[in-house]
Design an enzyme around this catalytic site. Structure first.
Site, mmCIF file in Angstrom:
data_model
loop_
_atom_site.group_PDB
_atom_site.id
_atom_site.type_symbol
_atom_site.label_atom_id
_atom_site.label_comp_id
_atom_site.label_asym_id
_atom_site.label_seq_id
_atom_site.Cartn_x
_atom_site.Cartn_y
_atom_site.Cartn_z
ATOM 1 N N SER A 151 9.368 5.507 -9.732
ATOM 2 C CA SER A 151 10.344 4.548 -10.267
ATOM 3 C C SER A 151 11.713 5.185 -10.400
ATOM 4 O O SER A 151 12.708 4.482 -10.509
ATOM 5 C CB SER A 151 9.930 4.106 -11.673
ATOM 6 O OG SER A 151 8.639 3.618 -11.691
ATOM 7 N N HIS A 205 9.221 1.867 -3.110
ATOM 8 C CA HIS A 205 9.093 1.456 -4.505
ATOM 9 C C HIS A 205 8.617 0.004 -4.566
ATOM 10 O O HIS A 205 9.408 -0.927 -4.458
ATOM 11 C CB HIS A 205 10.462 1.635 -5.196
ATOM 12 C CG HIS A 205 10.457 1.357 -6.663
ATOM 13 N ND1 HIS A 205 11.581 1.001 -7.351
ATOM 14 C CD2 HIS A 205 9.463 1.381 -7.584
ATOM 15 C CE1 HIS A 205 11.291 0.828 -8.620
ATOM 16 N NE2 HIS A 205 10.000 1.049 -8.782
ATOM 17 N N GLU A 233 11.620 -1.680 -2.623
ATOM 18 C CA GLU A 233 12.887 -0.950 -2.565
ATOM 19 C C GLU A 233 12.620 0.305 -1.723
ATOM 20 O O GLU A 233 11.783 1.138 -2.094
ATOM 21 C CB GLU A 233 13.297 -0.587 -4.006
ATOM 22 C CG GLU A 233 14.735 -0.203 -4.177
ATOM 23 C CD GLU A 233 15.069 0.076 -5.652
ATOM 24 O OE1 GLU A 233 14.176 0.394 -6.447
ATOM 25 O OE2 GLU A 233 16.264 -0.013 -5.984
ATOM 26 N N ASN A 251 15.961 -0.168 -11.125
ATOM 27 C CA ASN A 251 15.905 0.303 -12.508
ATOM 28 C C ASN A 251 17.272 0.663 -13.084
ATOM 29 O O ASN A 251 17.458 0.651 -14.293
ATOM 30 C CB ASN A 251 14.939 1.483 -12.623
ATOM 31 C CG ASN A 251 13.504 0.982 -12.595
ATOM 32 O OD1 ASN A 251 13.203 -0.045 -13.204
ATOM 33 N ND2 ASN A 251 12.640 1.660 -11.869
HETATM 34 N N1 LIG Z 1 3.831 0.541 -13.826
HETATM 35 C C1 LIG Z 1 4.828 -0.032 -13.173
HETATM 36 O O1 LIG Z 1 5.232 -1.182 -13.473
HETATM 37 C C2 LIG Z 1 5.486 0.686 -12.002
HETATM 38 C C3 LIG Z 1 6.312 -0.058 -11.131
HETATM 39 C C4 LIG Z 1 6.862 0.588 -10.001
HETATM 40 C C5 LIG Z 1 6.602 1.949 -9.799
HETATM 41 N N2 LIG Z 1 5.800 2.637 -10.677
HETATM 42 C C6 LIG Z 1 5.528 4.066 -10.362
HETATM 43 O O2 LIG Z 1 4.234 4.151 -9.760
HETATM 44 C C7 LIG Z 1 3.635 5.409 -10.085
HETATM 45 C C8 LIG Z 1 2.285 5.161 -10.729
HETATM 46 O O3 LIG Z 1 2.473 4.426 -11.911
HETATM 47 P P1 LIG Z 1 1.260 3.616 -12.584
HETATM 48 O O4 LIG Z 1 1.883 2.696 -13.572
HETATM 49 O O5 LIG Z 1 0.341 3.091 -11.531
HETATM 50 O O6 LIG Z 1 0.523 4.820 -13.374
HETATM 51 P P2 LIG Z 1 -0.965 4.849 -13.925
HETATM 52 O O7 LIG Z 1 -0.951 5.775 -15.071
HETATM 53 O O8 LIG Z 1 -1.512 3.458 -14.117
HETATM 54 O O9 LIG Z 1 -1.820 5.513 -12.712
HETATM 55 C C9 LIG Z 1 -1.618 6.814 -12.261
HETATM 56 C C10 LIG Z 1 -2.901 7.295 -11.586
HETATM 57 O O10 LIG Z 1 -2.624 8.542 -10.935
HETATM 58 C C11 LIG Z 1 -3.780 9.339 -11.046
HETATM 59 N N3 LIG Z 1 -3.411 10.738 -10.808
HETATM 60 C C12 LIG Z 1 -2.757 11.605 -11.620
HETATM 61 N N4 LIG Z 1 -2.623 12.807 -11.011
HETATM 62 C C13 LIG Z 1 -3.193 12.690 -9.785
HETATM 63 C C14 LIG Z 1 -3.363 13.590 -8.683
HETATM 64 N N5 LIG Z 1 -2.934 14.851 -8.737
HETATM 65 N N6 LIG Z 1 -4.004 13.137 -7.592
HETATM 66 C C15 LIG Z 1 -4.469 11.870 -7.541
HETATM 67 N N7 LIG Z 1 -4.324 10.964 -8.542
HETATM 68 C C16 LIG Z 1 -3.695 11.378 -9.653
HETATM 69 C C17 LIG Z 1 -4.289 9.069 -12.466
HETATM 70 O O11 LIG Z 1 -5.655 9.433 -12.608
HETATM 71 C C18 LIG Z 1 -4.061 7.547 -12.560
HETATM 72 O O12 LIG Z 1 -5.215 6.828 -12.140
HETATM 73 C C19 LIG Z 1 4.634 6.150 -10.982
HETATM 74 O O13 LIG Z 1 5.422 7.003 -10.201
HETATM 75 C C20 LIG Z 1 5.468 4.992 -11.573
HETATM 76 O O14 LIG Z 1 6.771 5.398 -11.940
HETATM 77 C C21 LIG Z 1 5.228 2.038 -11.766
#
Ligand SMILES: NC(=O)c1ccc[n+]([C@@H]2O[C@H](COP(=O)([O-])OP(=O)(O)OC[C@H]3O[C@@H](n4cnc5c(N)ncnc54)[C@H](O)[C@@H]3O)[C@@H](O)[C@H]2O)c1
Length: 295
Positions: A118, A139, A151, A189
């Site tokens: 993000s 993104h 994005e 963002n």
């Molecule tokens: N939540 C949102 O609305 C949103 C929107 C756009 C982008 N993002 C981005 O997407 C990414 C993920 O966010 P999320 O909300 O899905 O997080 P989340 O916490 O729901 O999921 C993250 C997952 O990554 C796994 N993980 C951690 N380390 C790991 C590794 N070394 N190898 C493999 N898996 C691993 C964890 O076990 C977990 O299941 C982040 O970079 C976040 O900024 C989030």
């Protein structure tokens, strides 16, 4: 492009895997936790069932989508045949740099490496690899199967060819990609987070209550949900981390996170995912009801 490896099966990773698989790609979904993979697959199945009920897809399409997804806890096994890797692991800079360095070592030379971050700099992530021309930001928005925008973030060294490939690929997923450059917060963002932060500041200053602030923005600005509810939905920890990246990156106090946001995150009130944020989601049905508005 045939094989897409997705790293992380959380909120975003399972949505990204779902979207590629539904468009006919073979998806290797990778997570360090077997339990996250199980939960991710359950979420994908539930979301496909909801689409089936709304006649947005057939039972055969649901089955094909699920058949296209294979899960792995071992990253090297999961990315072995990947044409593209989309990393959607936890938003933590050190973790992402480590993952990209590892990916660079184990992926084929022509594999494109994308991050769904993000806010973390794509240029910095790319510098952890020996292939910065092939590193790009992809993104996706939450919930991924529904939201049209991707994005596409060009790092300082991302090549024209890789950018074009990823723009085209996003279109084949039925998305509308928008190309942007790599500066803190990118575009989405950089504009959204100051608005959410200002809404929290407005609450903190006692100008109005939670529902009043959200109602003003919903009814007055035709926003589909209020900013405080949206912050809960995104995750207050994610909002805080993005604001900190912009605050550090621009050295501008206008991005300083509101003390109330900092306090709520320290207290573990992270929004929908923790059961409480600006609203109470303690009964699981309530959280599901909020999520369903978007699916
Ligand atoms: N939540 C949102 O609305 C949103 C929107 C756009 C982008 N993002 C981005 O997407 C990414 C993920 O966010 P999320 O909300 O899905 O997080 P989340 O916490 O729901 O999921 C993250 C997952 O990554 C796994 N993980 C951690 N380390 C790991 C590794 N070394 N190898 C493999 N898996 C691993 C964890 O076990 C977990 O299941 C982040 O970079 C976040 O900024 C989030």
């Amino acid at each position: 492009m045939k094989n897409i490896a997705v790293i992380g099966a959380g909120t975003m990773g399972n949505g990204i895997a779902h979207t590629f698989a539904q468009s006919g790609f073979k998806v290797q979904l990778i997570d360090i936790h077997a339990d996250s993979l199980k939960k991710g697959l359950e979420t994908i199945t539930k979301n496909l069932d909801r689409m089936l009920a709304k006649t947005h897809l057939t039972a055969a399409q649901k089955q094909d989508t699920l058949n296209n997804i294979t899960t792995f806890t071992d990253m090297a096994e999961g990315v072995a045949s990947a044409d593209l890797v989309v990393e959607a692991a936890t938003e933590n800079c050190d973790l992402k740099l480590k993952i990209f360095k590892q990916l660079d070592d184990i992926c084929a030379k022509n594999t494109i490496l994308a991050s769904n971050t993000s806010s973390i700099s794509i240029t910095q992530i790319a510098a952890a690899t020996s292939r910065p021309k092939q590193v790009i930001g992809m993104h996706f928005m939450n919930p991924v199967p529904i939201m049209k925008l991707v994005e596409i973030i060009r790092g300082y060294n991302t090549s024209d060819e890789v950018t074009k490939t990823i723009m085209e690929l996003s279109k084949t997923l039925g998305k509308d990609p928008v190309e942007v450059n790599d500066y803190p917060g990118f575009v989405a963002n950089r504009i959204l987070m100051p608005m959410l932060n200002e809404s929290i500041e407005t609450l903190y200053n006692g100008v109005a209550g939670v529902t009043e602030i959200d109602t003003v923005m919903k009814l007055g600005m035709a926003h589909p949900m209020g900013p405080l509810q949206l912050a809960d939905f995104i995750g207050l920890d994610i909002c805080l981390s993005i604001l900190n990246v912009m605050y550090d990156g621009f050295k501008n106090p206008k991005y300083a996170p509101c003390p109330l946001l900092v306090n709520m995150v320290s207290a573990g009130k992270l929004g929908v995912k923790s059961g409480e944020g600006f609203y109470d989601y303690s009964e699981s049905r309530k959280a599901e009801k909020v999520a369903k508005q978007f699916l």
